[in-house]
Design a protein around this motif. Structure first.
Motif, PDB file in Angstrom:
ATOM      1  N   GLY A  87       1.063  -1.135  -0.004  1.00 15.21           N
ATOM      2  CA  GLY A  87       0.063  -0.007   0.017  1.00 15.21           C
ATOM      3  C   GLY A  87       1.123   1.499  -0.179  1.00 15.21           C
ATOM      4  O   GLY A  87       0.302   2.768  -0.809  1.00 15.21           O
ATOM      5  N   VAL A  88       2.246   1.533   0.499  1.00 13.52           N
ATOM      6  CA  VAL A  88       2.923   2.575   1.231  1.00 13.52           C
ATOM      7  C   VAL A  88       3.371   3.255  -1.003  1.00 13.52           C
ATOM      8  O   VAL A  88       3.325   3.974  -1.047  1.00 13.52           O
ATOM      9  N   VAL A  89       3.608   1.740  -1.353  1.00 18.15           N
ATOM     10  CA  VAL A  89       4.171   2.036  -2.690  1.00 18.15           C
ATOM     11  C   VAL A  89       2.647   2.686  -4.046  1.00 18.15           C
ATOM     12  O   VAL A  89       3.260   4.254  -4.395  1.00 18.15           O
ATOM     13  N   ARG A  90       1.653   2.204  -3.765  1.00 17.12           N
ATOM     14  CA  ARG A  90       0.841   2.902  -4.397  1.00 17.12           C
ATOM     15  C   ARG A  90       0.300   4.189  -3.859  1.00 17.12           C
ATOM     16  O   ARG A  90      -0.027   5.442  -4.638  1.00 17.12           O
ATOM     17  N   ASN A  91       0.573   4.201  -3.108  1.00 12.74           N
ATOM     18  CA  ASN A  91      -0.454   5.809  -1.928  1.00 12.74           C
ATOM     19  C   ASN A  91       0.537   6.642  -2.896  1.00 12.74           C
ATOM     20  O   ASN A  91       1.101   7.488  -3.362  1.00 12.74           O
ATOM     21  N   VAL A  93       2.833   6.577  -5.540  1.00 10.97           N
ATOM     22  CA  VAL A  93       2.378   6.972  -7.360  1.00 10.97           C
ATOM     23  C   VAL A  93       0.809   6.824  -6.704  1.00 10.97           C
ATOM     24  O   VAL A  93       1.237   7.597  -8.641  1.00 10.97           O
ATOM     25  N   SER A  94       0.584   7.768  -6.044  1.00 11.75           N
ATOM     26  CA  SER A  94      -0.848   8.145  -6.386  1.00 11.75           C
ATOM     27  C   SER A  94      -1.568   9.750  -5.746  1.00 11.75           C
ATOM     28  O   SER A  94      -1.197  10.519  -6.228  1.00 11.75           O
ATOM     29  N   VAL A  95      -1.573   9.158  -4.431  1.00 12.97           N
ATOM     30  CA  VAL A  95      -2.121  10.284  -3.935  1.00 12.97           C
ATOM     31  C   VAL A  95      -0.159  11.489  -3.336  1.00 12.97           C
ATOM     32  O   VAL A  95      -0.527  12.674  -2.809  1.00 12.97           O
ATOM     33  N   GLY A  96       0.617   9.895  -3.087  1.00 10.14           N
ATOM     34  CA  GLY A  96       1.471  11.175  -2.373  1.00 10.14           C
ATOM     35  C   GLY A  96       2.524  12.056  -3.773  1.00 10.14           C
ATOM     36  O   GLY A  96       2.250  12.704  -3.667  1.00 10.14           O
ATOM     37  N   SER A 320       1.368   9.227   2.544  1.00  9.58           N
ATOM     38  CA  SER A 320       1.590   7.442   1.654  1.00  9.58           C
ATOM     39  C   SER A 320       2.005   6.517   2.886  1.00  9.58           C
ATOM     40  O   SER A 320       1.578   4.911   2.732  1.00  9.58           O
ATOM     41  N   THR A 321       2.281   7.032   4.009  1.00  6.69           N
ATOM     42  CA  THR A 321       2.421   5.672   4.753  1.00  6.69           C
ATOM     43  C   THR A 321       1.638   5.642   6.680  1.00  6.69           C
ATOM     44  O   THR A 321       1.873   4.950   7.338  1.00  6.69           O
ATOM     45  N   GLU A 330      12.100   4.592   9.898  1.00 11.00           N
ATOM     46  CA  GLU A 330      12.218   4.571   8.430  1.00 11.00           C
ATOM     47  C   GLU A 330      11.414   5.376   7.557  1.00 11.00           C
ATOM     48  O   GLU A 330      11.903   5.787   6.731  1.00 11.00           O
ATOM     49  N   ARG A 331       9.816   5.845   8.359  1.00 10.95           N
ATOM     50  CA  ARG A 331       9.799   6.559   7.068  1.00 10.95           C
ATOM     51  C   ARG A 331      10.722   8.420   7.515  1.00 10.95           C
ATOM     52  O   ARG A 331      10.415   8.634   6.113  1.00 10.95           O
ATOM     53  N   LEU A 332      11.222   8.217   8.377  1.00 11.60           N
ATOM     54  CA  LEU A 332      12.573   9.491   8.409  1.00 11.60           C
ATOM     55  C   LEU A 332      13.833   9.046   7.243  1.00 11.60           C
ATOM     56  O   LEU A 332      13.875  10.955   6.366  1.00 11.60           O
ATOM     57  N   LEU A 333      13.965   8.302   6.793  1.00 14.52           N
ATOM     58  CA  LEU A 333      14.632   8.021   5.830  1.00 14.52           C
ATOM     59  C   LEU A 333      14.528   8.656   4.664  1.00 14.52           C
ATOM     60  O   LEU A 333      14.577   8.735   3.576  1.00 14.52           O
ATOM     61  N   LEU A 334      13.462   7.908   4.209  1.00 11.74           N
ATOM     62  CA  LEU A 334      12.512   8.097   3.575  1.00 11.74           C
ATOM     63  C   LEU A 334      12.133   8.961   3.044  1.00 11.74           C
ATOM     64  O   LEU A 334      11.759  10.060   1.260  1.00 11.74           O
ATOM     65  N   CYS A 335      11.987  10.243   3.592  1.00 16.47           N
ATOM     66  CA  CYS A 335      11.232  11.751   3.484  1.00 16.47           C
ATOM     67  C   CYS A 335      12.555  12.312   3.512  1.00 16.47           C
ATOM     68  O   CYS A 335      12.341  13.658   2.469  1.00 16.47           O
ATOM     69  N   TRP A 336      14.102  11.803   3.497  1.00 13.53           N
ATOM     70  CA  TRP A 336      15.458  12.551   2.967  1.00 13.53           C
ATOM     71  C   TRP A 336      15.002  12.031   1.521  1.00 13.53           C
ATOM     72  O   TRP A 336      16.070  12.831   0.765  1.00 13.53           O
ATOM     73  N   ILE A 337      15.230  10.578   0.972  1.00 12.40           N
ATOM     74  CA  ILE A 337      15.258   9.953  -0.023  1.00 12.40           C
ATOM     75  C   ILE A 337      14.747  10.409  -1.474  1.00 12.40           C
ATOM     76  O   ILE A 337      13.950   9.793  -0.991  1.00 12.40           O
ATOM     77  N   ALA A 338      14.697  11.302  -2.445  1.00 15.40           N
ATOM     78  CA  ALA A 338      14.102  11.302  -3.506  1.00 15.40           C
ATOM     79  C   ALA A 338      14.770  12.558  -4.840  1.00 15.40           C
ATOM     80  O   ALA A 338      14.183  13.145  -4.749  1.00 15.40           O
ATOM     81  N   PRO A 339      15.446  11.745  -5.141  1.00 14.07           N
ATOM     82  CA  PRO A 339      16.235  12.156  -5.999  1.00 14.07           C
ATOM     83  C   PRO A 339      15.570  12.610  -7.524  1.00 14.07           C
ATOM     84  O   PRO A 339      14.890  11.523  -8.047  1.00 14.07           O
ATOM     85  N   ARG A 340      16.098  13.261  -8.123  1.00 18.64           N
ATOM     86  CA  ARG A 340      15.495  13.771  -9.302  1.00 18.64           C
ATOM     87  C   ARG A 340      16.194  13.684 -10.226  1.00 18.64           C
ATOM     88  O   ARG A 340      17.418  13.440 -10.070  1.00 18.64           O
ATOM     89  N   GLY A 341      15.839  12.526 -11.771  1.00 19.03           N
ATOM     90  CA  GLY A 341      16.285  12.050 -12.831  1.00 19.03           C
ATOM     91  C   GLY A 341      16.405  12.286 -13.926  1.00 19.03           C
ATOM     92  O   GLY A 341      16.018  13.637 -14.597  1.00 19.03           O
ATOM     93  N   ILE A 342      15.974  11.814 -14.291  1.00 21.49           N
ATOM     94  CA  ILE A 342      16.517  11.017 -16.464  1.00 21.49           C
ATOM     95  C   ILE A 342      15.253  12.521 -17.051  1.00 21.49           C
ATOM     96  O   ILE A 342      14.738  12.738 -17.654  1.00 21.49           O
TER      97      ILE A 342
END
Length: 601
Positions: A87-91, A93-96, A320-321, A330-342
Motif C-alpha cells: 500500500g505504501v508504494v501505491r500511495n 505514486v498516487s496521493v503522494g 503515504s505511510t 524508516e519513515r525519516l529516511l524515506l523523507c530524505w531520499i527522493a532524487p530527481r533524474g532523467i
C-alpha cells in the motif's frame, strides 16, 4: 576559433562516453557527470552552442529522443506487478505524487514568482524520481529491506505514471492558450488525450500482434519496433498537437501488458538506444542551460530546494505511510531520499522548447529551475543518505546473501543447499526455461542478464555479499565477473571453472578472469559437478567441531567434493580443498548418494 560541425558531433560523442565511464568508475548516477560535461562544453567554455549547431533540427531531435525514452520507461509498467505492491508504494505514486506536485507548484509560484503555468509544470515534472538515480544510491546507502523495497518500486512505477501525469498537465496548460472558453478548453483537451490514448492503444495492439505472429524476422524486430514507435508518435501529433508523447507512453504500457508477447529483447535494445540518446541529449541540454539565470534566482531558489527536501517529501511520506508497519526511523529516511533524474531533465527541456516555439514568455526558466532541483537533490542526498541511514540505525546489517549467475541444474542444486543454511540466494539467467524452473522450485530469480542496464535498475543487490558465476557459458561468467568485481570488489566475486581453455584461444583469454575462476577445488568444473549430480550425487552439510574435525570428516566421506565452509556467524567461504577449514564450522560438500552407490555395487 569556431569548430566544424563534424568535430562538434565528435566532441559530444566523446563527452557522452567519458561521462558514462566516469559515472561507472565512481559509482554515481550518470546524470551528474553528464550535466557537468554539458555545462563545461556550453556555458563555461562556449565550445558547444546547440541552437547554432542544430538550428531548426534541435526541437525534433529532442522531441524524438524524449519519445523513445518515455516508451522505454513505459515498457517497465506491468499491471500485475502494481497489484502485488504494498500500500505504501501505491500511495506514493498516487496521493503522494499529487501532494508533491501541489507543494512544489505552489512554492515555485510563491517563492520564485513564476507564472502559475510554469509553476504547475515544474511541480509536475519533478514528481518523478526514477530507477536510474535510485538504484546507484541504494547500493551506497544499503538501507534495510523495507526501505529498499519502497524506494526501488516507487522509482520504477512513478517513472511511467509520473510521465503520463506530467504530459496531461502540460497539454492542459498549452491548450489553454488556444481555447477561447473553458468549455472549448475541455473539448480540445479531451480530443488531445483521446487521440493519444487511441493511437497508442491501436499501435500497441498492432505491434504486439506482429510480434506474436512473427511478422518480422528476428534481425529486424528491434528496428521494426523503433520505426512503429516513431510512426505512432508522428501520426498522433499530426492528428492532434502534443498528443504524440502520450501515444508512445500508452503504446509501451500496452505492449508490456499484452499476453504472450515477450518484450525482453526489445527492452534490452531500447536500454542500449536510450543510453546513447540520454548521454548525448543530456550533454546538449546542459549546454543550453542559462547559468546566469539560475544564479540570479539566488536565495528563493535555495528556499525552494529546502521546501522540497523538508516539506514536500515529508508530507508525501506522511500521507503515504498512514497505517503502514514502517517505523518512525524508516519513515525519516524515506523523507530524505527522493532524487530527481532523467525523465525530469529530458521532459522539462522538451516542454521549454515547445513553449518557446509558441512564444511563451520566460519558458527557459522551466529548465533552469528543474535542473537546479535535479542537481540539488542528487548531490545532497548522495552525500548524506548513507550517514543518515547509519545514524537512524536503519542501515542493513552486514549482508550475507549470494547472487548466483545461472539457474541451471548445478546452480539450482547449490542454491537449495545454501538456502538450507539460511543463506539468502538470488539466481539470474537469460534462459526462460531455467528461470521458470527456479521459480517453480521456490527460488527467487531474475530473468535476464545480470550485467544489463535493466538489472542495474531493477535487480536488488542490497543483501548481496558475494557473487558466484555458475553458468556453463564461460563468456557469460566473464561478463558477470567483470561487472560485479567493479561493484562489489574482486574478493567477493567467484566463477566456476568451465573447463580448459580452447586450443589456439588461450592467448585471447583474460588473465584477470582466469584468476577469478576459483570457485571450489581446482579439478572441479561445471561439467564435473553436472555429471556427478546426474549420477545421483547430492549436496550435504555437515557440522565440524573439535570432536569431529576435518580429518575425520574426510576419512568418513572419501571421494566427496568440498564446496563451502560456513563458520559460526561468519561469511560463506569457497573451499579449495587444500586447507582445512577453521573450526567450528559447517562444511557443504558434494557426496555420493548412498543408495546410488549401493545400486552400482
Amino acid at each position: 576559433m569556431e569548430l566544424s560541425v563534424p568535430l562538434l558531433l565528435v566532441i559530444i560523442t566523446l563527452a557522452s562516453l567519458a561521462a558514462q565511464w566516469l559515472a561507472w568508475l565512481v559509482r554515481l548516477p550518470a546524470i551528474l557527470p553528464l550535466l557537468i560535461f554539458g555545462l563545461i562544453l556550453g556555458p563555461f567554455t562556449g565550445i558547444l552552442n546547440p541552437d547554432a549547431l542544430f538550428g531548426d533540427l534541435l526541437f525534433p531531435i529532442v522531441s524524438l529522443s524524449v519519445a523513445i525514452i518515455l516508451f522505454e520507461g513505459a515498457l517497465t509498467l506491468r499491471f500485475d506487478e502494481i497489484r502485488g505492491l504494498g500500500g505504501v508504494v501505491r500511495n506514493l505514486v498516487s496521493v503522494g505524487m499529487l501532494i508533491t506536485f501541489s507543494v512544489i507548484g505552489l512554492s515555485c509560484w510563491w517563492l520564485l514568482g513564476l507564472s502559475p503555468e510554469l509553476s504547475a509544470l515544474v511541480g509536475a515534472v519533478t514528481v518523478v524520481t526514477g530507477p536510474t538515480v535510485i538504484s546507484p544510491l541504494m547500493r551506497v546507502v544499503r538501507p534495510n529491506a523495507a526501505i529498499n523495497q519502497v524506494l526501488r518500486w516507487e522509482g520504477i512505477v512513478i517513472d511511467p505514471v509520473g510521465a503520463i501525469f506530467t504530459l496531461l498537465v502540460f497539454e492542459f496548460i498549452t491548450l489553454r492558450q488556444e481555447a477561447g472558453s473553458e468549455l472549448h478548453l475541455l473539448a480540445i483537451f479531451g480530443q488531445t488525450v483521446a487521440v493519444g490514448l487511441i493511437t497508442g492503444a491501436l499501435f500497441g495492439w498492432l505491434l504486439g500482434t506482429a510480434l506474436k505472429r512473427v511478422w518480422f524476422p528476428g534481425y529486424m524486430q528491434n528496428f521494426a519496433v523503433l520505426a512503429i514507435v516513431l510512426v505512432a508518435f508522428g501520426i498522433s501529433n499530426s492528428l492532434s498537437d502534443e498528443s504524440g508523447l502520450l501515444a508512445v507512453t500508452i503504446l509501451g504500457i500496452w505492449l508490456a501488458n499484452m499476453r504472450d508477447v515477450d518484450v525482453s529483447d526489445i527492452v534490452a535494445f531500447k536500454e542500449e538506444l536510450s543510453a546513447i540518446l540520454i548521454s548525448a541529449l543530456f550533454i546538449i541540454l546542459a549546454a543550453r542551460l542559462d547559468i546566469h539565470g539560475v544564479l540570479t534566482m539566488g536565495w528563493p531558489l535555495i528556499a525552494l530546494l529546502l521546501v522540497i527536501q523538508f516539506i514536500a517529501r515529508p508530507l508525501c511520506i506522511a500521507a503515504s505511510t498512514i497505517g503502514s508497519t514502517l517505523s518512525g526511523r524508516e519513515r525519516l529516511l524515506l523523507c530524505w531520499i527522493a532524487p530527481r533524474g532523467i525523465v525530469a531533465a529530458a521532459v522539462s527541456s522538451l516542454f521549454a522548447l515547445t513553449l518557446e516555439r509558441s512564444g511563451y514568455e520566460n519558458a527557459d526558466q522551466l529548465v533552469s529551475v528543474v535542473f537546479a532541483i535535479i542537481i540539488g537533490t542528487v548531490v545532497v542526498q548522495s552525500l548524506t543518505s548513507a550517514p543518515l541511514a547509519k545514524f537512524l540505525k536503519v542501515k542493513q546489517r552486514k549482508p550475507k546473501g549470494v547472487l548466483i549467475i545461472g539457474a541451471n541444474t548445478v546452480a539450482r542444486t547449490i542454491a537449495h543447499a545454501l538456502v538450507k543454511q539460511n543463506i539468502p540466494v538470488l539466481l539470474t539467467d537469460n534462459s526462460w526455461e531455467y528461470y521458470r524452473l527456479a521459480r517453480m522450485e521456490g527460488l527467487p530469480a531474475y530473468y535476464g542478464n545480470a550485467w544489463s542496464e535493466h538489472a542495474e535498475n531493477y535487480l536488488d543487490l542490497s543483501s548481496t555479499a558475494q557473487v558466484f558465476a555458475l553458468s556453463p557459458n564461460r563468456h557469460q561468467n566473464a561478463l558477470a565477473v567483470y561487472h560485479f568485481s567493479h561493484l562489489l570488489g574482486s574478493e567477493k566475486v567467484f566463477a566456476i571453472r568451465s573447463g580448459s581453455p580452447l586450443k589456439g584461444r588461450i592467448s585471447n583469454e583474460s588473465a584477470r578472469f582466469r584468476r577469478l575462476e576459483r570457485l571450489f577445488p581446482e579439478d572441479v568444473t561445471w561439467n564435473s559437478l553436472s555429471s556427478q549430480l546426474a549420477k545421483g550425487a547430492v549436496i550435504k552439510a555437515t557440522r565440524l567441531n573439535e570432536n569431529f574435525g576435518w580429518l575425520e570428516y574426510m576419512e568418513k566421506n572419501s571421494g566427496m567434493v568440498p564446496l563451502f565452509a560456513l563458520p559460526v556467524n561468519g561469511r560463506l567461504i569457497s573451499m579449495s580443498g587444500k586447507t582445512a577449514p577453521a573450526l567450528p564450522c559447517t562444511v557443504v560438500a558434494l557426496v555420493q548418494n548412498e543408495k546410488s552407490a549401493t545400486s552400482k555395487r
